[in-house]
Design a protein around this motif. Structure first.
Motif, mmCIF file in Angstrom:
data_model
loop_
_atom_site.group_PDB
_atom_site.id
_atom_site.type_symbol
_atom_site.label_atom_id
_atom_site.label_comp_id
_atom_site.label_asym_id
_atom_site.label_seq_id
_atom_site.Cartn_x
_atom_site.Cartn_y
_atom_site.Cartn_z
ATOM 1 N N TRP A 12 0.191 65.886 34.343
ATOM 2 C CA TRP A 12 0.524 64.738 33.898
ATOM 3 C C TRP A 12 -0.146 63.607 33.302
ATOM 4 O O TRP A 12 0.533 63.649 32.129
ATOM 5 N N LEU A 13 -0.931 63.305 33.696
ATOM 6 C CA LEU A 13 -2.080 62.039 33.161
ATOM 7 C C LEU A 13 -2.470 62.846 31.220
ATOM 8 O O LEU A 13 -2.545 61.492 30.352
ATOM 9 N N ILE A 14 -2.787 63.732 31.792
ATOM 10 C CA ILE A 14 -3.390 64.358 30.547
ATOM 11 C C ILE A 14 -2.390 64.516 29.022
ATOM 12 O O ILE A 14 -2.947 63.839 28.078
ATOM 13 N N PHE A 15 -1.813 64.903 29.995
ATOM 14 C CA PHE A 15 -0.152 65.425 28.983
ATOM 15 C C PHE A 15 0.604 64.031 28.676
ATOM 16 O O PHE A 15 0.373 64.438 27.128
ATOM 17 N N ALA A 16 0.723 63.269 29.231
ATOM 18 C CA ALA A 16 1.117 61.973 28.987
ATOM 19 C C ALA A 16 -0.037 61.245 27.847
ATOM 20 O O ALA A 16 0.391 60.990 26.399
ATOM 21 N N ALA A 17 -1.041 61.436 27.754
ATOM 22 C CA ALA A 17 -2.574 60.656 26.995
ATOM 23 C C ALA A 17 -3.015 61.122 25.861
ATOM 24 O O ALA A 17 -3.173 60.882 25.528
ATOM 25 N N LEU A 18 -2.853 62.432 25.967
ATOM 26 C CA LEU A 18 -2.113 63.718 24.799
ATOM 27 C C LEU A 18 -1.595 62.780 23.211
ATOM 28 O O LEU A 18 -2.883 62.622 22.842
ATOM 29 N N PHE A 19 -0.828 62.389 23.505
ATOM 30 C CA PHE A 19 0.288 61.898 22.489
ATOM 31 C C PHE A 19 -0.519 60.402 22.055
ATOM 32 O O PHE A 19 -0.355 59.953 21.339
ATOM 33 N N ALA A 20 -1.256 59.772 22.829
ATOM 34 C CA ALA A 20 -1.322 58.421 22.499
ATOM 35 C C ALA A 20 -1.892 58.548 22.152
ATOM 36 O O ALA A 20 -2.395 57.883 21.101
ATOM 37 N N PHE A 21 -3.327 59.728 22.520
ATOM 38 C CA PHE A 21 -4.846 59.491 21.493
ATOM 39 C C PHE A 21 -4.439 60.360 20.020
ATOM 40 O O PHE A 21 -5.050 60.485 19.498
ATOM 41 N N ILE A 22 -3.142 60.952 19.891
ATOM 42 C CA ILE A 22 -2.680 61.308 18.953
ATOM 43 C C ILE A 22 -2.938 60.391 17.638
ATOM 44 O O ILE A 22 -2.776 60.365 16.667
ATOM 45 N N ASN A 23 -2.100 59.668 18.503
ATOM 46 C CA ASN A 23 -1.074 58.181 17.896
ATOM 47 C C ASN A 23 -2.865 57.460 17.131
ATOM 48 O O ASN A 23 -2.689 57.156 16.218
ATOM 49 N N GLN A 24 -3.732 57.220 18.263
ATOM 50 C CA GLN A 24 -4.741 56.285 18.545
ATOM 51 C C GLN A 24 -5.463 57.331 16.656
ATOM 52 O O GLN A 24 -6.394 56.917 16.134
ATOM 53 N N GLY A 25 -5.602 58.632 17.143
ATOM 54 C CA GLY A 25 -6.254 59.134 15.632
ATOM 55 C C GLY A 25 -5.411 59.095 15.028
ATOM 56 O O GLY A 25 -6.724 58.612 13.344
ATOM 57 N N ILE A 26 -4.247 59.170 14.193
ATOM 58 C CA ILE A 26 -4.114 59.303 12.993
ATOM 59 C C ILE A 26 -3.941 58.063 12.633
ATOM 60 O O ILE A 26 -3.818 57.376 11.098
ATOM 61 N N THR A 27 -3.672 56.310 13.552
ATOM 62 C CA THR A 27 -4.046 55.430 13.260
ATOM 63 C C THR A 27 -6.162 54.792 12.814
ATOM 64 O O THR A 27 -5.893 54.662 12.004
ATOM 65 N N PHE A 28 -6.508 55.207 13.543
ATOM 66 C CA PHE A 28 -7.736 55.103 13.233
ATOM 67 C C PHE A 28 -8.669 55.883 11.518
ATOM 68 O O PHE A 28 -8.956 54.616 11.171
ATOM 69 N N SER A 29 -7.801 57.227 11.767
ATOM 70 C CA SER A 29 -8.224 57.333 10.569
ATOM 71 C C SER A 29 -7.617 56.654 9.005
ATOM 72 O O SER A 29 -8.132 56.761 8.068
ATOM 73 N N MET A 30 -6.504 56.473 9.513
ATOM 74 C CA MET A 30 -5.539 55.549 7.920
ATOM 75 C C MET A 30 -6.240 54.378 8.024
ATOM 76 O O MET A 30 -5.637 53.369 6.808
ATOM 77 N N THR A 31 -6.678 53.790 8.870
ATOM 78 C CA THR A 31 -6.601 52.076 9.117
ATOM 79 C C THR A 31 -7.131 51.614 7.591
ATOM 80 O O THR A 31 -7.801 50.114 6.672
ATOM 81 N N THR A 66 -7.254 63.635 18.888
ATOM 82 C CA THR A 66 -8.235 62.312 17.706
ATOM 83 C C THR A 66 -8.472 63.692 17.149
ATOM 84 O O THR A 66 -7.822 63.230 15.711
ATOM 85 N N GLY A 67 -8.925 64.731 17.080
ATOM 86 C CA GLY A 67 -8.732 65.880 15.403
ATOM 87 C C GLY A 67 -7.673 65.946 15.023
ATOM 88 O O GLY A 67 -6.996 66.435 13.954
ATOM 89 N N ILE A 68 -6.116 66.668 16.681
ATOM 90 C CA ILE A 68 -5.009 67.086 16.005
ATOM 91 C C ILE A 68 -4.477 65.272 14.747
ATOM 92 O O ILE A 68 -3.787 65.683 14.232
ATOM 93 N N GLY A 69 -4.428 64.110 15.251
ATOM 94 C CA GLY A 69 -4.295 63.219 14.634
ATOM 95 C C GLY A 69 -4.741 63.089 13.920
ATOM 96 O O GLY A 69 -4.396 62.485 12.384
ATOM 97 N N ILE A 70 -6.175 62.941 13.212
ATOM 98 C CA ILE A 70 -6.737 64.008 11.770
ATOM 99 C C ILE A 70 -5.741 64.064 11.130
ATOM 100 O O ILE A 70 -5.996 64.172 9.953
ATOM 101 N N PHE A 71 -5.962 65.638 11.477
ATOM 102 C CA PHE A 71 -4.718 66.200 11.282
ATOM 103 C C PHE A 71 -3.315 65.589 9.970
ATOM 104 O O PHE A 71 -3.131 66.287 8.972
ATOM 105 N N LEU A 72 -2.778 65.047 11.039
ATOM 106 C CA LEU A 72 -1.619 64.752 11.240
ATOM 107 C C LEU A 72 -1.803 63.341 9.845
ATOM 108 O O LEU A 72 -0.565 63.657 8.802
ATOM 109 N N ALA A 73 -3.282 62.730 9.879
ATOM 110 C CA ALA A 73 -3.156 61.629 9.283
ATOM 111 C C ALA A 73 -3.109 62.431 8.284
ATOM 112 O O ALA A 73 -2.395 61.737 6.612
ATOM 113 N N GLY A 74 -3.598 62.638 7.667
ATOM 114 C CA GLY A 74 -3.535 63.866 6.671
ATOM 115 C C GLY A 74 -2.251 64.911 5.531
ATOM 116 O O GLY A 74 -2.074 64.385 4.649
#
Length: 488
Positions: free
Chosen positions: A251-270, A404-412
């Protein structure tokens, strides 16, 4: 509870001295420096300085990131099984830093060769660097649940790790903006990357070594250092599968998955958001670094009382909700043309104020999530009889890297949706493009973040659950000698 559960000791729920918490947190500087390099400069360096196609470089970095993610669970299991006179974790913390510093220098120093060989160099050394950072970070963070079983003290220890991790990343970022790339060529100045790499290498190696030496007496000999005996590969894989099937962990890693996707999007678009959307000047970019460190300090001060009041799960959900509302509302205000300063350059003061609040609570969410992972250790121990700190945190890092890899992809994809132009200059990108960028970014973080908070509500370990479990494990451990016939 199984009989096997009594074979592993449980740490005392004690308060730790400040020097120990600070020394432990010092080692996370290496993670912060690595994260800064990969998130902010690596794509730019290999694209603009070395001359490789940006799409190819982005793909190469994502391949390296995902490949490295599969290394983490292996490292975690190996650290849990390590036997030495210094225990399970210290040998890794002494062995990895020097090779890490050398690999970091080589990552930023590719020789002149064909594009194909340069891409191979990038992928190879990116994997090596990230794996060596994992060899420092996984055993180091696995020490947290071994230091104390206290529900709140684990959050305090984790906040020191985040303080130094963010501090290390922001320090190298500040030096980059104000010193290494302060010339007319800016971030594409080839001469700036050698001092940038050398400073990062020294910071990473020095921090991990000092952290290990500072903790040596405390963790070299521990009643928790009861590594599992050598076993067949099939048995190791079976143990890993059984451990990582823990319900609280999933449950914890499933929840954190969404948080780190958002972090990946934000960091790569900073750099896109700061330079093109908010139109920050060079000096304002430097001030932004100090602002981010201020948010880390604020999170450091607020996370413990928030957790004490609401518990880790409740505090994490509240912090995540506040961060989502603030971070999305400033883009909504821009879209609605009501953000202060519009039309024209948006107000930097208002932007900084909103970033301060949003980022503070984002960090609190991350600290509490990491502290919750420490509590999963005893939940698993009650089921399997094994303390698998290294494996659990390695699994957490595995998820983080994939997310994070997913977040970078979504940022693109967001940049493509906005039709963001190539070779763009700040102040010259049309409002229609910026509006699409704002809509894409806002919608993405809102949907992904909301799903993460919904899942977080399912995390089953509360303060009462944790303390009751500690009592049961302690009672079982005390009763074991009598049950085994060791005492009359």
């Amino acid at each position: 509870m199984t009989t096997a559960a009594t074979t592993a000791a449980v740490p005392r729920p004690e308060k730790l001295p400040v020097w120990l918490k600070a020394t432990h947190g010092l080692g996370s500087i290496a993670y912060g420096v690595k994260d800064n390099g990969f998130s902010t400069f690596l794509l730019l360096f290999y694209n603009q300085v070395i001359g490789l196609d940006a799409g190819i470089v982005g793909t190469a970095i994502m391949v390296a990131l995902i490949a490295d993610a599969f290394v983490d669970p292996v490292i975690g299991e190996l650290t849990d099984r390590t036997r030495s006179r210094w225990g399970r974790r210290l040998p890794w913390l002494y062995a990895a830093p020097i090779p890490l510093a050398m690999a970091w220098m080589l990552l930023w120093s590719p020789p002149e060769m064909s594009d194909a060989m340069t891409i191979a160099w990038l992928i190879g050394f990116a994997i090596i660097v990230r794996s060596l950072v994992s060899m420092c970070e996984v055993p180091s963070v696995a020490i947290v649940p071994e230091l104390s079983a206290d529900y709140d003290e684990r959050t305090v220890v984790m906040r020191y790790r985040f303080l130094f991790g963010w501090g290390g990343g922001l320090l190298i970022l500040y030096l980059a903006y104000r010193w290494f790339f302060a010339g007319s060529l800016g971030l594409v100045d080839p001469a700036g990357y050698f001092p940038y790499a050398l400073t990062g290498a020294l910071l990473m190696a020095g921090a991990v070594m000092l952290s290990a030496v500072g903790q040596h007496r405390r963790i070299a000999v521990s009643n928790l250092d009861q590594p599992r005996p050598t076993a067949k590969l099939s048995h190791v894989l079976r143990d890993m599968r059984e451990t990582l099937s823990n319900r609280a962990f999933l449950w914890l890693i499933f929840a954190a998955l969404f948080a780190f996707i958002n972090q990946g999007i934000t960091f790569s678009m900073t750099n896109y958001l700061l330079g093109f959307f908010w139109q920050l000047s060079g000096d304002e970019m430097g001030d932004y670094v100090f602002l981010l460190f201020a948010t880390m300090v604020a999170a450091f001060l607020l996370v413990a009382p928030l957790s004490a009041k609401l518990g880790k799960r409740g505090g994490a959900i509240l912090a995540g909700a506040i961060a989502l509302i603030v971070n999305s509302s400033m883009y909504l205000a821009w879209i609605q043309d009501i953000f202060p300063g519009l039309p024209g350059k948006p107000s930097v003061a208002v932007f900084f104020a909103m970033v301060f609040v949003g980022n503070t609570f984002s960090i609190i969410l991350m600290i509490l999530s990491s502290s919750m992972m420490a509590d999963v250790v005893e939940a698993s121990q009650g089921e399997t009889g094994r303390r698998s700190e290294g494996l659990f945190f390695a699994g957490y890092f595995f998820m983080q890297k994939c997310a994070t890899g997913i977040g970078i992809f979504l940022a693109g994809q967001i940049l493509s949706f906005a039709a963001f132009p190539a070779s763009a200059k700040p102040g010259e990108v049309g409002d229609a493009v910026l509006g699409n960028l704002a809509i894409g970014y806002m919608v993405a973080i809102l949907i992904i973040g909301t799903l993460g908070l919904i899942v977080m509500r399912k995390f089953p370990i509360s303060r009462a659950d944790h303390e009751a479990r500690l009592a049961l494990l302690d009672d079982a451990a005390r009763a074991e000698p009598d049950a085994s016939g060791a005492h009359p």
